[in-house]
Motif scaffolding. Sequence first.
Motif, PDB file in Angstrom:
ATOM      1  N   LEU A  12       0.811  -1.219   0.000  1.00 14.54           N
ATOM      2  CA  LEU A  12       0.000   0.000   0.000  1.00 14.54           C
ATOM      3  C   LEU A  12       0.845   1.270   0.000  1.00 14.54           C
ATOM      4  CD1 LEU A  12      -2.817  -1.045   2.513  1.00 14.54           C
ATOM      5  CD2 LEU A  12      -3.096  -0.565   0.077  1.00 14.54           C
ATOM      6  N   THR A  13       2.064   1.189   0.518  1.00 15.53           N
ATOM      7  CA  THR A  13       2.923   2.378   0.594  1.00 15.53           C
ATOM      8  C   THR A  13       4.033   2.377  -0.454  1.00 15.53           C
ATOM      9  OG1 THR A  13       4.227   1.254   2.319  1.00 15.53           O
ATOM     10  CG2 THR A  13       2.509   2.770   3.054  1.00 15.53           C
ATOM     11  N   ALA A  14       4.063   1.351  -1.294  1.00 14.31           N
ATOM     12  CA  ALA A  14       5.136   1.219  -2.283  1.00 14.31           C
ATOM     13  C   ALA A  14       5.176   2.399  -3.254  1.00 14.31           C
ATOM     14  CB  ALA A  14       4.991  -0.095  -3.056  1.00 14.31           C
ATOM     15  N   MET A  15       4.006   2.843  -3.727  1.00 13.17           N
ATOM     16  CA  MET A  15       3.972   3.957  -4.676  1.00 13.17           C
ATOM     17  C   MET A  15       4.412   5.260  -4.018  1.00 13.17           C
ATOM     18  SD  MET A  15       3.619   4.871  -7.729  1.00 13.17           S
ATOM     19  CE  MET A  15       2.893   3.367  -8.413  1.00 13.17           C
ATOM     20  N   GLN A  16       3.988   5.474  -2.775  1.00 14.75           N
ATOM     21  CA  GLN A  16       4.427   6.663  -2.054  1.00 14.75           C
ATOM     22  C   GLN A  16       5.948   6.679  -1.920  1.00 14.75           C
ATOM     23  OE1 GLN A  16       3.279   6.850   2.061  1.00 14.75           O
ATOM     24  NE2 GLN A  16       4.158   8.870   2.378  1.00 14.75           N
ATOM     25  N   ALA A  17       6.517   5.518  -1.572  1.00 19.52           N
ATOM     26  CA  ALA A  17       7.978   5.420  -1.430  1.00 19.52           C
ATOM     27  C   ALA A  17       8.670   5.661  -2.771  1.00 19.52           C
ATOM     28  CB  ALA A  17       8.345   4.045  -0.879  1.00 19.52           C
ATOM     29  N   LYS A  18       8.134   5.099  -3.830  1.00 17.45           N
ATOM     30  CA  LYS A  18       8.732   5.275  -5.158  1.00 17.45           C
ATOM     31  C   LYS A  18       8.720   6.733  -5.576  1.00 17.45           C
ATOM     32  CE  LYS A  18       8.332   3.732  -9.970  1.00 17.45           C
ATOM     33  NZ  LYS A  18       7.563   2.877 -10.925  1.00 17.45           N
ATOM     34  N   ASN A  19       7.582   7.409  -5.360  1.00 13.97           N
ATOM     35  CA  ASN A  19       7.474   8.820  -5.730  1.00 13.97           C
ATOM     36  C   ASN A  19       8.423   9.694  -4.926  1.00 13.97           C
ATOM     37  OD1 ASN A  19       5.476   8.196  -7.595  1.00 13.97           O
ATOM     38  ND2 ASN A  19       3.791   8.669  -6.197  1.00 13.97           N
ATOM     39  N   ALA A  20       8.731   9.267  -3.697  1.00 11.59           N
ATOM     40  CA  ALA A  20       9.639  10.034  -2.835  1.00 11.59           C
ATOM     41  C   ALA A  20      11.096   9.587  -2.991  1.00 11.59           C
ATOM     42  CB  ALA A  20       9.211   9.895  -1.376  1.00 11.59           C
ATOM     43  N   ASP A  21      11.326   8.621  -3.869  1.00 10.60           N
ATOM     44  CA  ASP A  21      12.670   8.064  -4.073  1.00 10.60           C
ATOM     45  C   ASP A  21      13.239   7.475  -2.776  1.00 10.60           C
ATOM     46  OD1 ASP A  21      14.907   7.290  -5.489  1.00 10.60           O
ATOM     47  OD2 ASP A  21      15.909   9.244  -5.325  1.00 10.60           O
ATOM     48  N   ILE A  22      12.388   6.722  -2.085  1.00 10.18           N
ATOM     49  CA  ILE A  22      12.769   6.054  -0.839  1.00 10.18           C
ATOM     50  C   ILE A  22      12.717   4.545  -1.070  1.00 10.18           C
ATOM     51  CG2 ILE A  22      12.172   5.644   1.582  1.00 10.18           C
ATOM     52  CD1 ILE A  22      13.165   8.472   1.069  1.00 10.18           C
ATOM     53  N   LYS A  23      13.757   3.852  -0.657  1.00 11.43           N
ATOM     54  CA  LYS A  23      13.799   2.397  -0.802  1.00 11.43           C
ATOM     55  C   LYS A  23      13.073   1.751   0.370  1.00 11.43           C
ATOM     56  CE  LYS A  23      16.901  -1.563  -1.381  1.00 11.43           C
ATOM     57  NZ  LYS A  23      18.303  -2.027  -1.427  1.00 11.43           N
ATOM     58  N   LEU A  24      12.043   0.991   0.065  1.00  7.46           N
ATOM     59  CA  LEU A  24      11.207   0.342   1.076  1.00  7.46           C
ATOM     60  C   LEU A  24      11.529  -1.147   1.091  1.00  7.46           C
ATOM     61  CD1 LEU A  24       8.841   1.141   2.999  1.00  7.46           C
ATOM     62  CD2 LEU A  24       7.287   0.530   1.145  1.00  7.46           C
ATOM     63  N   THR A  25      11.921  -1.681   2.249  1.00  4.48           N
ATOM     64  CA  THR A  25      12.362  -3.072   2.333  1.00  4.48           C
ATOM     65  C   THR A  25      11.634  -3.826   3.427  1.00  4.48           C
ATOM     66  OG1 THR A  25      14.587  -2.413   1.613  1.00  4.48           O
ATOM     67  CG2 THR A  25      14.360  -4.591   2.575  1.00  4.48           C
ATOM     68  N   ASP A  26      11.065  -4.964   3.054  1.00  4.59           N
ATOM     69  CA  ASP A  26      10.409  -5.865   4.012  1.00  4.59           C
ATOM     70  C   ASP A  26      11.442  -6.879   4.496  1.00  4.59           C
ATOM     71  OD1 ASP A  26       8.910  -7.679   5.416  1.00  4.59           O
ATOM     72  OD2 ASP A  26       7.469  -8.083   3.817  1.00  4.59           O
ATOM     73  N   MET A  27      11.875  -6.726   5.745  1.00  4.44           N
ATOM     74  CA  MET A  27      12.924  -7.578   6.300  1.00  4.44           C
ATOM     75  C   MET A  27      12.384  -8.907   6.818  1.00  4.44           C
ATOM     76  SD  MET A  27      15.504  -5.563   5.824  1.00  4.44           S
ATOM     77  CE  MET A  27      16.807  -6.327   6.792  1.00  4.44           C
ATOM     78  N   THR A  28      11.064  -9.109   6.755  1.00 12.87           N
ATOM     79  CA  THR A  28      10.473 -10.341   7.314  1.00 12.87           C
ATOM     80  C   THR A  28      10.401 -11.476   6.297  1.00 12.87           C
ATOM     81  OG1 THR A  28       8.173  -9.800   6.740  1.00 12.87           O
ATOM     82  CG2 THR A  28       9.042  -8.915   8.811  1.00 12.87           C
ATOM     83  N   LEU A  29      10.761 -11.205   5.058  1.00  8.67           N
ATOM     84  CA  LEU A  29      10.693 -12.241   4.034  1.00  8.67           C
ATOM     85  C   LEU A  29      11.569 -13.433   4.422  1.00  8.67           C
ATOM     86  CD1 LEU A  29      10.876 -10.027   0.803  1.00  8.67           C
ATOM     87  CD2 LEU A  29       8.853 -11.012   1.904  1.00  8.67           C
ATOM     88  N   GLY A  30      10.990 -14.609   4.425  1.00  4.37           N
ATOM     89  CA  GLY A  30      11.736 -15.818   4.784  1.00  4.37           C
ATOM     90  C   GLY A  30      11.740 -16.117   6.265  1.00  4.37           C
ATOM     91  N   LYS A  31      11.197 -15.221   7.097  1.00  2.00           N
ATOM     92  CA  LYS A  31      11.161 -15.447   8.535  1.00  2.00           C
ATOM     93  C   LYS A  31       9.936 -16.273   8.929  1.00  2.00           C
ATOM     94  CE  LYS A  31      13.607 -11.524  10.605  1.00  2.00           C
ATOM     95  NZ  LYS A  31      13.467 -10.397  11.574  1.00  2.00           N
ATOM     96  N   ALA A  32      10.072 -17.018  10.012  1.00  2.00           N
ATOM     97  CA  ALA A  32       8.928 -17.719  10.611  1.00  2.00           C
ATOM     98  C   ALA A  32       8.520 -16.945  11.858  1.00  2.00           C
ATOM     99  CB  ALA A  32       9.310 -19.142  10.963  1.00  2.00           C
ATOM    100  N   LEU A  33       7.305 -16.433  11.869  1.00  2.43           N
ATOM    101  CA  LEU A  33       6.838 -15.604  12.988  1.00  2.43           C
ATOM    102  C   LEU A  33       5.511 -16.122  13.527  1.00  2.43           C
ATOM    103  CD1 LEU A  33       7.579 -12.083  11.456  1.00  2.43           C
ATOM    104  CD2 LEU A  33       8.753 -13.094  13.411  1.00  2.43           C
ATOM    105  N   PRO A  34       5.326 -16.064  14.839  1.00  6.27           N
ATOM    106  CA  PRO A  34       4.046 -16.495  15.419  1.00  6.27           C
ATOM    107  C   PRO A  34       2.953 -15.473  15.159  1.00  6.27           C
ATOM    108  CG  PRO A  34       5.438 -15.575  17.118  1.00  6.27           C
ATOM    109  CD  PRO A  34       6.280 -15.598  15.871  1.00  6.27           C
ATOM    110  N   HIS A  35       1.712 -15.894  15.275  1.00  9.91           N
ATOM    111  CA  HIS A  35       0.588 -14.979  15.145  1.00  9.91           C
ATOM    112  C   HIS A  35       0.451 -14.146  16.417  1.00  9.91           C
ATOM    113  CE1 HIS A  35      -0.260 -17.273  11.622  1.00  9.91           C
ATOM    114  NE2 HIS A  35      -1.488 -16.810  11.458  1.00  9.91           N
ATOM    115  N   VAL A  36      -0.256 -13.012  16.282  1.00 12.09           N
ATOM    116  CA  VAL A  36      -0.575 -12.180  17.439  1.00 12.09           C
ATOM    117  C   VAL A  36      -2.091 -12.146  17.603  1.00 12.09           C
ATOM    118  CG1 VAL A  36       1.468 -10.736  17.218  1.00 12.09           C
ATOM    119  CG2 VAL A  36      -0.643 -10.069  16.049  1.00 12.09           C
ATOM    120  N   LEU A  37      -2.527 -11.757  18.794  1.00 19.00           N
ATOM    121  CA  LEU A  37      -3.955 -11.590  19.054  1.00 19.00           C
ATOM    122  C   LEU A  37      -4.229 -10.092  19.075  1.00 19.00           C
ATOM    123  CD1 LEU A  37      -6.528 -13.204  19.644  1.00 19.00           C
ATOM    124  CD2 LEU A  37      -6.067 -12.867  22.076  1.00 19.00           C
ATOM    125  N   ALA A  38      -4.866  -9.606  18.005  1.00 17.76           N
ATOM    126  CA  ALA A  38      -5.053  -8.170  17.866  1.00 17.76           C
ATOM    127  C   ALA A  38      -6.184  -7.878  16.887  1.00 17.76           C
ATOM    128  CB  ALA A  38      -3.750  -7.516  17.392  1.00 17.76           C
TER     129      ALA A  38
END
Length: 214
Positions: free
Chosen positions: A77-103
């Motif tokens: 959802l924020t990728a286009m905003q980052a691109k227009n601002a010339d900001i590199k957006l990186t998801d560091m969770t790729l490949g990680k195993a994470l538990p669910h949260v209650l929220a």
Amino acid sequence: MLFRSAILGFSQLMEYNKQAPLAPSQEEAVAIIKQSGGHLLDLINELLDLSKIEAGTFQVDFEPLDPKAVIGECVNLTAMQAKNADIKLTDMTLGKALPHVLADGGRVRQVLLNIITNAIKYNSDHGTVRIDCRDIEGFVVFSVTDTGQGLSAEQLETLFEPYARLGAEQTKIEGTGLGLTITKKLVELMGGEIGVDSVPGDGSTFWFKLKKLT
């Protein structure tokens, strides 16, 4: 609300009316009207949220939530905003195993989107934003790290107070000064905690933690 909707509606009709195209000067004026209408909409929505929270009528619905899925949605959802601002957006969770949260899924997205959007807006030129998540002692900790100017100790003291824009009101960066106030209250309503680690001149890391689903 009706007045605000009318402003946005008429400006869009003017913008996309092919039978009576706008002159360049008119296009600029309509763009300003749309921008102002959008800003007004943000302010109204945030004021409504804040008033409901303070009145104790704000609804939070708990459900099992996959942190990686929420982060992926927010990055998209924020990728286009980052691109227009010339900001590199990186998801560091790729490949990680994470538990669910209650929220509350919608509120977690609202919190994360607000933090990521701020990290993009207040970043340095050609900067980066890294979104990460960790499993720590019964909690899942979300974090957003930017390469902006960082925050002083004085700024950190008032960061989550209503209408505190920390000098941004003197720039062209739009904002209401309510986003982080509401973000903090939403995290606390979900039984979590929020904070920021920052060094002037060396960027900031905003983080919030939610209870891990056991």
